[in-house]
Design a protein around this motif. Sequence first.
Motif, PDB file in Angstrom:
ATOM      1  N   UNK A 120      11.048   9.342 -41.058  1.00 20.85           N
ATOM      2  CA  UNK A 120      11.822   8.661 -42.108  1.00 20.85           C
ATOM      3  C   UNK A 120      10.988   8.372 -43.344  1.00 20.85           C
ATOM      4  N   UNK A 121       9.684   8.162 -43.166  1.00 21.01           N
ATOM      5  CA  UNK A 121       8.826   7.886 -44.321  1.00 21.01           C
ATOM      6  C   UNK A 121       8.863   9.054 -45.300  1.00 21.01           C
ATOM      7  N   UNK A 122       8.805  10.281 -44.767  1.00 23.80           N
ATOM      8  CA  UNK A 122       8.854  11.462 -45.633  1.00 23.80           C
ATOM      9  C   UNK A 122      10.205  11.563 -46.357  1.00 23.80           C
ATOM     10  N   UNK A 123      11.289  11.281 -45.624  1.00 22.01           N
ATOM     11  CA  UNK A 123      12.633  11.353 -46.212  1.00 22.01           C
ATOM     12  C   UNK A 123      12.785  10.340 -47.343  1.00 22.01           C
ATOM     13  N   UNK A 124      12.387   9.086 -47.071  1.00 23.05           N
ATOM     14  CA  UNK A 124      12.517   8.022 -48.080  1.00 23.05           C
ATOM     15  C   UNK A 124      11.618   8.298 -49.270  1.00 23.05           C
ATOM     16  N   UNK A 125      10.410   8.795 -48.995  1.00 22.66           N
ATOM     17  CA  UNK A 125       9.479   9.134 -50.067  1.00 22.66           C
ATOM     18  C   UNK A 125      10.070  10.207 -50.976  1.00 22.66           C
ATOM     19  N   UNK A 126      10.749  11.206 -50.367  1.00 18.44           N
ATOM     20  CA  UNK A 126      11.373  12.265 -51.154  1.00 18.44           C
ATOM     21  C   UNK A 126      12.468  11.739 -52.066  1.00 18.44           C
ATOM     22  N   UNK A 127      13.220  10.758 -51.565  1.00 11.10           N
ATOM     23  CA  UNK A 127      14.308  10.168 -52.366  1.00 11.10           C
ATOM     24  C   UNK A 127      13.749   9.305 -53.488  1.00 11.10           C
ATOM     25  N   UNK A 136       6.598   7.040 -59.147  1.00  8.72           N
ATOM     26  CA  UNK A 136       5.154   7.174 -59.335  1.00  8.72           C
ATOM     27  C   UNK A 136       4.366   6.281 -58.377  1.00  8.72           C
ATOM     28  N   UNK A 137       4.991   5.195 -57.918  1.00  7.57           N
ATOM     29  CA  UNK A 137       4.269   4.211 -57.115  1.00  7.57           C
ATOM     30  C   UNK A 137       4.593   4.293 -55.624  1.00  7.57           C
ATOM     31  N   UNK A 138       5.357   5.325 -55.230  1.00 13.16           N
ATOM     32  CA  UNK A 138       5.730   5.439 -53.817  1.00 13.16           C
ATOM     33  C   UNK A 138       4.503   5.625 -52.927  1.00 13.16           C
ATOM     34  N   UNK A 139       3.414   6.197 -53.479  1.00 14.96           N
ATOM     35  CA  UNK A 139       2.201   6.418 -52.708  1.00 14.96           C
ATOM     36  C   UNK A 139       1.490   5.149 -52.287  1.00 14.96           C
ATOM     37  N   UNK A 140       1.911   4.007 -52.856  1.00 14.08           N
ATOM     38  CA  UNK A 140       1.300   2.737 -52.484  1.00 14.08           C
ATOM     39  C   UNK A 140       1.941   2.110 -51.251  1.00 14.08           C
ATOM     40  N   UNK A 141       3.202   2.462 -50.981  1.00 10.98           N
ATOM     41  CA  UNK A 141       3.856   1.791 -49.852  1.00 10.98           C
ATOM     42  C   UNK A 141       4.562   2.733 -48.886  1.00 10.98           C
ATOM     43  N   UNK A 142       4.576   4.034 -49.153  1.00 10.37           N
ATOM     44  CA  UNK A 142       5.160   5.005 -48.232  1.00 10.37           C
ATOM     45  C   UNK A 142       4.059   5.968 -47.794  1.00 10.37           C
ATOM     46  N   UNK A 143       3.423   5.632 -46.689  1.00  9.26           N
ATOM     47  CA  UNK A 143       2.254   6.378 -46.255  1.00  9.26           C
ATOM     48  C   UNK A 143       2.403   6.848 -44.817  1.00  9.26           C
ATOM     49  N   UNK A 144       2.612   8.162 -44.616  1.00  4.38           N
ATOM     50  CA  UNK A 144       2.800   8.681 -43.266  1.00  4.38           C
ATOM     51  C   UNK A 144       1.515   8.634 -42.445  1.00  4.38           C
ATOM     52  N   UNK A 155      -3.543  10.385 -26.376  1.00  9.77           N
ATOM     53  CA  UNK A 155      -3.799  10.326 -27.812  1.00  9.77           C
ATOM     54  C   UNK A 155      -5.302  10.295 -28.102  1.00  9.77           C
ATOM     55  N   UNK A 156      -5.730  11.157 -29.040  1.00 12.15           N
ATOM     56  CA  UNK A 156      -7.153  11.279 -29.363  1.00 12.15           C
ATOM     57  C   UNK A 156      -7.495  10.811 -30.781  1.00 12.15           C
ATOM     58  N   UNK A 157      -6.630  11.107 -31.731  1.00 16.31           N
ATOM     59  CA  UNK A 157      -6.907  10.781 -33.136  1.00 16.31           C
ATOM     60  C   UNK A 157      -5.645  10.256 -33.819  1.00 16.31           C
ATOM     61  N   UNK A 158      -5.869   9.469 -34.876  1.00 13.16           N
ATOM     62  CA  UNK A 158      -4.753   9.096 -35.758  1.00 13.16           C
ATOM     63  C   UNK A 158      -5.221   9.220 -37.205  1.00 13.16           C
ATOM     64  N   UNK A 159      -4.456   9.974 -37.975  1.00 11.77           N
ATOM     65  CA  UNK A 159      -4.740  10.178 -39.399  1.00 11.77           C
ATOM     66  C   UNK A 159      -3.688   9.435 -40.217  1.00 11.77           C
ATOM     67  N   UNK A 160      -4.145   8.615 -41.165  1.00  7.88           N
ATOM     68  CA  UNK A 160      -3.219   7.842 -41.994  1.00  7.88           C
ATOM     69  C   UNK A 160      -3.450   8.132 -43.468  1.00  7.88           C
ATOM     70  N   UNK A 161      -2.358   8.269 -44.188  1.00  9.01           N
ATOM     71  CA  UNK A 161      -2.449   8.351 -45.646  1.00  9.01           C
ATOM     72  C   UNK A 161      -2.626   6.933 -46.164  1.00  9.01           C
ATOM     73  N   UNK A 162      -3.641   6.728 -46.993  1.00  7.21           N
ATOM     74  CA  UNK A 162      -3.949   5.397 -47.496  1.00  7.21           C
ATOM     75  C   UNK A 162      -3.249   5.145 -48.831  1.00  7.21           C
ATOM     76  N   UNK A 163      -2.932   3.896 -49.147  1.00  8.27           N
ATOM     77  CA  UNK A 163      -2.259   3.586 -50.421  1.00  8.27           C
ATOM     78  C   UNK A 163      -3.060   4.098 -51.611  1.00  8.27           C
ATOM     79  N   UNK A 164      -2.437   4.923 -52.442  1.00  8.43           N
ATOM     80  CA  UNK A 164      -3.066   5.444 -53.656  1.00  8.43           C
ATOM     81  C   UNK A 164      -1.999   6.051 -54.542  1.00  8.43           C
ATOM     82  N   UNK A 165      -2.268   6.080 -55.847  1.00  5.84           N
ATOM     83  CA  UNK A 165      -1.266   6.509 -56.822  1.00  5.84           C
ATOM     84  C   UNK A 165      -0.888   7.973 -56.656  1.00  5.84           C
TER      85      UNK A 165
END
Length: 201
Positions: A120-127, A136-144, A155-165
């Motif tokens: 859902x994060x990807x879907x909402x980010x696209x909208x 422009x600011x979606x990268x601060x609060x929509x991070x998959x 589970x071995x690893x978790x990769x997170x997108x960090x808040x950034x413009x």
Amino acid sequence: MVLKNLNYPLDFKFKITTLSSDFNITDNNGNYVAYVRQKMFKLKEDVIVFSDERRAEEMFRIQANQWIDFNASYAITEPGSGKKFGRMARRGMRSLWKSQYDIYDENDQTKYQINEDNAWIKVIDGIIGEIPVVGMFSGYFLNPSYTVKDSSGKEYFRLKKMPSLFGRRFQLDRLIDIDGEDESLVILSLLMMVLLERSRG
């Protein structure tokens, strides 16, 4: 060859001063793990992994098997010898909703899977991304985030997108211990996945 200086978490940070999708991978102490350079204007993805930003030592090469990336496979090889280290493949139709990738070893056996945690994060980010100024600011609060598991679901690893413009930073945590070569294979697969997912927004 395996990646060294793996003091977690690892930071993937894209450079904004180049036209190509170059990024650094550094450890928790700021030491270089790798420098990733994506060749521009190529019909097929071609990525070189260097030991650092000086680009004096080429460690790995990642190349697509076809120029259309839908259901493409990405071979990971060692320079010079051309030895196959493994490969990563996107799951085609199933990735339209939720990004999923399979990681294969040098014998083409499936070892791990990369799964997007919340589609859902990807879907909402696209909208939201289509809304002027606000997008422009979606990268601060929509991070998959993405989790790497083996065939048993461990589970071995978790990769997170960090808040950034501009979606410039990702952080990788290792959840449990893993074999050295497998660890490098997973990290190389994740860096390729980041380039693919980032190019789709």
